[in-house]
Design a protein around this motif. Sequence first.
Motif, PDB file in Angstrom:
ATOM      1  N   ALA A 203       0.860  -1.184   0.000  1.00 15.28           N
ATOM      2  CA  ALA A 203       0.000   0.000   0.000  1.00 15.28           C
ATOM      3  C   ALA A 203       0.891   1.227   0.000  1.00 15.28           C
ATOM      4  N   PHE A 204       0.516   2.242  -0.764  1.00 14.66           N
ATOM      5  CA  PHE A 204       1.315   3.465  -0.777  1.00 14.66           C
ATOM      6  C   PHE A 204       0.426   4.672  -1.051  1.00 14.66           C
ATOM      7  N   THR A 205       0.920   5.840  -0.665  1.00 17.00           N
ATOM      8  CA  THR A 205       0.247   7.103  -0.976  1.00 17.00           C
ATOM      9  C   THR A 205       1.040   7.813  -2.061  1.00 17.00           C
ATOM     10  N   GLY A 206       0.338   8.537  -2.925  1.00 17.99           N
ATOM     11  CA  GLY A 206       1.036   9.227  -3.996  1.00 17.99           C
ATOM     12  C   GLY A 206       0.084   9.954  -4.921  1.00 17.99           C
ATOM     13  N   LYS A 207       0.638  10.469  -6.036  1.00 20.92           N
ATOM     14  CA  LYS A 207      -0.158  11.175  -7.035  1.00 20.92           C
ATOM     15  C   LYS A 207       0.604  11.194  -8.348  1.00 20.92           C
ATOM     16  N   LEU A 208      -0.123  11.507  -9.423  1.00 27.31           N
ATOM     17  CA  LEU A 208       0.441  11.504 -10.764  1.00 27.31           C
ATOM     18  C   LEU A 208       0.870  12.887 -11.233  1.00 27.31           C
ATOM     19  N   ALA A 209       0.342  13.950 -10.611  1.00 27.25           N
ATOM     20  CA  ALA A 209       0.667  15.316 -11.007  1.00 27.25           C
ATOM     21  C   ALA A 209       0.655  16.209  -9.785  1.00 27.25           C
ATOM     22  N   SER A 210       1.421  17.299  -9.842  1.00 27.92           N
ATOM     23  CA  SER A 210       1.559  18.170  -8.683  1.00 27.92           C
ATOM     24  C   SER A 210       0.253  18.868  -8.321  1.00 27.92           C
ATOM     25  N   GLU A 211      -0.663  19.019  -9.278  1.00 26.10           N
ATOM     26  CA  GLU A 211      -1.944  19.670  -8.997  1.00 26.10           C
ATOM     27  C   GLU A 211      -2.928  18.746  -8.308  1.00 26.10           C
ATOM     28  N   GLN A 212      -2.645  17.453  -8.276  1.00 26.96           N
ATOM     29  CA  GLN A 212      -3.573  16.489  -7.691  1.00 26.96           C
ATOM     30  C   GLN A 212      -3.365  16.371  -6.185  1.00 26.96           C
ATOM     31  N   ASP A 213      -4.335  15.745  -5.521  1.00 28.50           N
ATOM     32  CA  ASP A 213      -4.228  15.424  -4.107  1.00 28.50           C
ATOM     33  C   ASP A 213      -3.708  14.004  -3.944  1.00 28.50           C
ATOM     34  N   ASN A 214      -2.967  13.767  -2.870  1.00 28.52           N
ATOM     35  CA  ASN A 214      -2.458  12.422  -2.593  1.00 28.52           C
ATOM     36  C   ASN A 214      -3.610  11.468  -2.314  1.00 28.52           C
ATOM     37  N   GLN A 682      -5.275  40.472   3.071  1.00 31.62           N
ATOM     38  CA  GLN A 682      -5.398  39.776   1.786  1.00 31.62           C
ATOM     39  C   GLN A 682      -4.677  38.444   1.855  1.00 31.62           C
ATOM     40  N   ILE A 683      -5.300  37.401   1.333  1.00 29.33           N
ATOM     41  CA  ILE A 683      -4.715  36.063   1.354  1.00 29.33           C
ATOM     42  C   ILE A 683      -4.706  35.514  -0.068  1.00 29.33           C
ATOM     43  N   ARG A 684      -3.575  34.981  -0.471  1.00 29.44           N
ATOM     44  CA  ARG A 684      -3.553  34.254  -1.738  1.00 29.44           C
ATOM     45  C   ARG A 684      -3.064  32.833  -1.492  1.00 29.44           C
ATOM     46  N   LYS A 685      -3.554  31.925  -2.299  1.00 25.97           N
ATOM     47  CA  LYS A 685      -3.358  30.499  -2.077  1.00 25.97           C
ATOM     48  C   LYS A 685      -2.684  29.863  -3.284  1.00 25.97           C
ATOM     49  N   ALA A 686      -1.795  28.900  -3.021  1.00 23.45           N
ATOM     50  CA  ALA A 686      -1.157  28.136  -4.098  1.00 23.45           C
ATOM     51  C   ALA A 686      -0.916  26.724  -3.588  1.00 23.45           C
ATOM     52  N   ARG A 687      -0.791  25.799  -4.476  1.00 21.99           N
ATOM     53  CA  ARG A 687      -0.471  24.434  -4.091  1.00 21.99           C
ATOM     54  C   ARG A 687       0.823  24.401  -3.285  1.00 21.99           C
ATOM     55  N   PHE A 688       0.839  23.580  -2.249  1.00 17.39           N
ATOM     56  CA  PHE A 688       2.020  23.444  -1.404  1.00 17.39           C
ATOM     57  C   PHE A 688       3.237  23.089  -2.245  1.00 17.39           C
ATOM     58  N   TYR A 689       3.037  22.299  -3.273  1.00 23.99           N
ATOM     59  CA  TYR A 689       4.123  21.921  -4.174  1.00 23.99           C
ATOM     60  C   TYR A 689       4.641  23.114  -4.958  1.00 23.99           C
ATOM     61  N   HIS A 690       3.722  23.979  -5.381  1.00 24.32           N
ATOM     62  CA  HIS A 690       4.093  25.088  -6.243  1.00 24.32           C
ATOM     63  C   HIS A 690       4.704  26.253  -5.478  1.00 24.32           C
ATOM     64  N   LEU A 691       4.357  26.392  -4.193  1.00 23.63           N
ATOM     65  CA  LEU A 691       4.872  27.502  -3.396  1.00 23.63           C
ATOM     66  C   LEU A 691       5.244  26.986  -2.010  1.00 23.63           C
ATOM     67  N   PHE A 692       6.525  26.676  -1.842  1.00 25.86           N
ATOM     68  CA  PHE A 692       7.001  26.206  -0.541  1.00 25.86           C
ATOM     69  C   PHE A 692       7.032  27.406   0.405  1.00 25.86           C
ATOM     70  N   PRO A 693       6.484  27.288   1.626  1.00 29.37           N
ATOM     71  CA  PRO A 693       6.267  28.470   2.481  1.00 29.37           C
ATOM     72  C   PRO A 693       7.509  29.089   3.102  1.00 29.37           C
ATOM     73  N   ARG A 694       8.699  28.572   2.824  1.00 30.58           N
ATOM     74  CA  ARG A 694       9.909  29.241   3.313  1.00 30.58           C
ATOM     75  C   ARG A 694      10.235  30.393   2.361  1.00 30.58           C
ATOM     76  N   ILE A 695       9.482  31.470   2.461  1.00 29.31           N
ATOM     77  CA  ILE A 695       9.565  32.580   1.529  1.00 29.31           C
ATOM     78  C   ILE A 695      10.644  33.573   1.964  1.00 29.31           C
ATOM     79  N   ALA A 696      11.144  34.358   0.998  1.00 29.03           N
ATOM     80  CA  ALA A 696      12.067  35.456   1.287  1.00 29.03           C
ATOM     81  C   ALA A 696      11.514  36.711   0.648  1.00 29.03           C
TER      82      ALA A 696
END
Length: 727
Positions: A203-214, A682-696
Amino acid sequence: MQVECNWVQLGDFKLDIQQHILYCNDTELSVEPKVLQLLLYLYQQQPRYVTLQELHDNVWSDRVVSDTAVRSAIKKLRTLFNDTDLNTPQYIKSVPKRGYKLVCHIEVHPSDNQEQAMPVKSEAESKAFHTIAVNRTGLRQWTPWYYIALAVVILMITLSIFSAKQLISKAIPSENIIGLTSVSPFPGEKFTLEVSSDDKLIAFTGKLASEQDNQVYLLDKQSGQVSQLTYDASNATFLSFAKNNSQIIYTDLIAGACSLKRVYLDGQKSELTPLLTSFHFIGDVHIGQAEDEVIVLLAKTLTDTPMYYRLNLDSLALSLLLSTSNTGENFLMAKLSPDKQKIAAIKELNNKQIELSVIDLTSKRQLLNKVLPHSTPRLDWKSDTELLLLYPNKLVLLDLTSQTEETLLVDAESRFSWLSASKNKLTLLQQDLSRKTQFYVEESLEPAQTCALDMCYQHDFLNIEGGVSSVFYADAQYKWITTKFGETNELALYDEAAHTKQAFFIGSDEIEILQYSVEQSALLVKLANRLAILRLNAAAGQDIEGQREQQQATLTYLTARHQVVSDAIFVVAEEGGYVFYGERIGGHWQIQKLDLTNMQTDVFIQDYRSIRSTRDGYVLANESGWLFTMANHQKTIMPLNKQINFTDITRWYVRGTMVLWSDFDYRFSYIHEFNLLSKQHQIRKARFYHLFPRIALSPVDNKLLYRSNTIEHNEIKELIFDTNLDK
């Protein structure tokens, strides 16, 4: 091996080991205690190189000093030896990134119970095996002591060759492991996996594309068929077989709204059954001591520390299994032994060290306590007395009886991320590092004027090499980067246009960049859990070959390893420069104010963990992350009713009247912008994959820098251990 002795000959000098005195031509030299202690340590560690960090930890363990102070002691020692030509060193050799070692001729004079001096050869002398004594007629005299010394040398060489062969046989898996084969045709990314107890299913968790959910998938090893078991999971992450392989228990990991769910495999029920819902965090999950239970890492609320609990799958009753002993310590992974009598756990301590513990569940006695390298491994049991530790690029077998380690597999071209083991077989996830999967993006904080979407932001991909773990602004031309090579971390200044970098720190400590001050030409960093300041001189950014480490930067530690600190900022005032940082003392946070002029520290304000400066005051964050404003001189403190996240991968900034911070729930990342004057949020949202929260945040313009990932096409691999090893 160091021989018990009264004194040693170091080239033209004599070092009295017993009384700690250095002589030259029978004249006692005046040597500072730390310089002499440095010499003793170099002698004790010869013939290997000693790193700068090792000197900090062993020679200067009683105080916090800068790298400049250590290098100054090295320089004083070289001056004593008149060893000032670094191109042809006679006593102390230094190699960038490796450290220092003694290279002079060393002759050990034994103590009274030993009869003969034992020479230790210098680098030049080690190229020849013989030492020749010349008599008055010029003939070589081969004394009996020569044959004894020669026999000792031959014996040592033989033992070295034998030891090397033993080491090679342990490091190369060909004798211990049969096969390394791919067992899954699934083309996407896999996160965690578990093998059924009968070795028929994975059994494993995963996804086929970065826009998808695990989602949760099931691989039938006999047919090779992969079935998708869930379709509406938000972020399926950790999982385990249960109830004699008839169920799969998995976590749906959404910070603040985590759930634990069950999938039936025996055909009796097809629907998903929630076991736990609305927990702040639910992580690692494994089969428990009984077939009707699992052990799970969870925290009910934001302020709770995640602990390991037993969960009965029938009654859904929870009972505490394993807890941390100190505030601020965090479990990373734990698993029961095959006989269910012991539990092995990995946790992060307050000082950022990674610790492995093995506990007997019946007697509650700790069987093993071991500090591990900074790269956090995954673990599983090979047998009741053997643990497998999976690091990013190697596999290690730890024998609990002898407490010895054996490296079974090393692969610098791959990254290992998860494992599931049995006595004779190991299943793991392996990613090929030759394919670049992460990029760094610079994005404008202002939406584009012409965009079909509600909010569209202009962005550019930065020309930054692979392997970089974080990027931070220095100025318009340069960026600070951190890179990890195995167990070694590097901090460097990167010129994107020239595609070149200058390293300023190399060591085993994890590096976290906090703030760069252009006015002071100084960088605030955390090395492991210690705050430090890296001061650059006027030559920074120039290419002065061979002088970078010694002349372009000075590293000064501001806190000790035992202190528990948060982040830090520079504050420049009329009276001078300061560093403000949070420190936890006696379970309570307070903001410390360190004067960079005299390096004195005073308490600035109690009951707050983090601080940022504004034009006329400060923004404070308490232990729970709630924000407050404070005018200069602490006249008023007002709540903002906004809360930030203190997770290591989040950041927060104040620029003018704007407070900006990152947050995430493992599925999405969020960028918050709050105006201190208008109170607009103001809040903007992006996929965790697309925007890692360690921002500068850029100090010179309105731009944001972050990491963006593509999915990793990793593989499920299988290693079969040689069954003859167990006989």
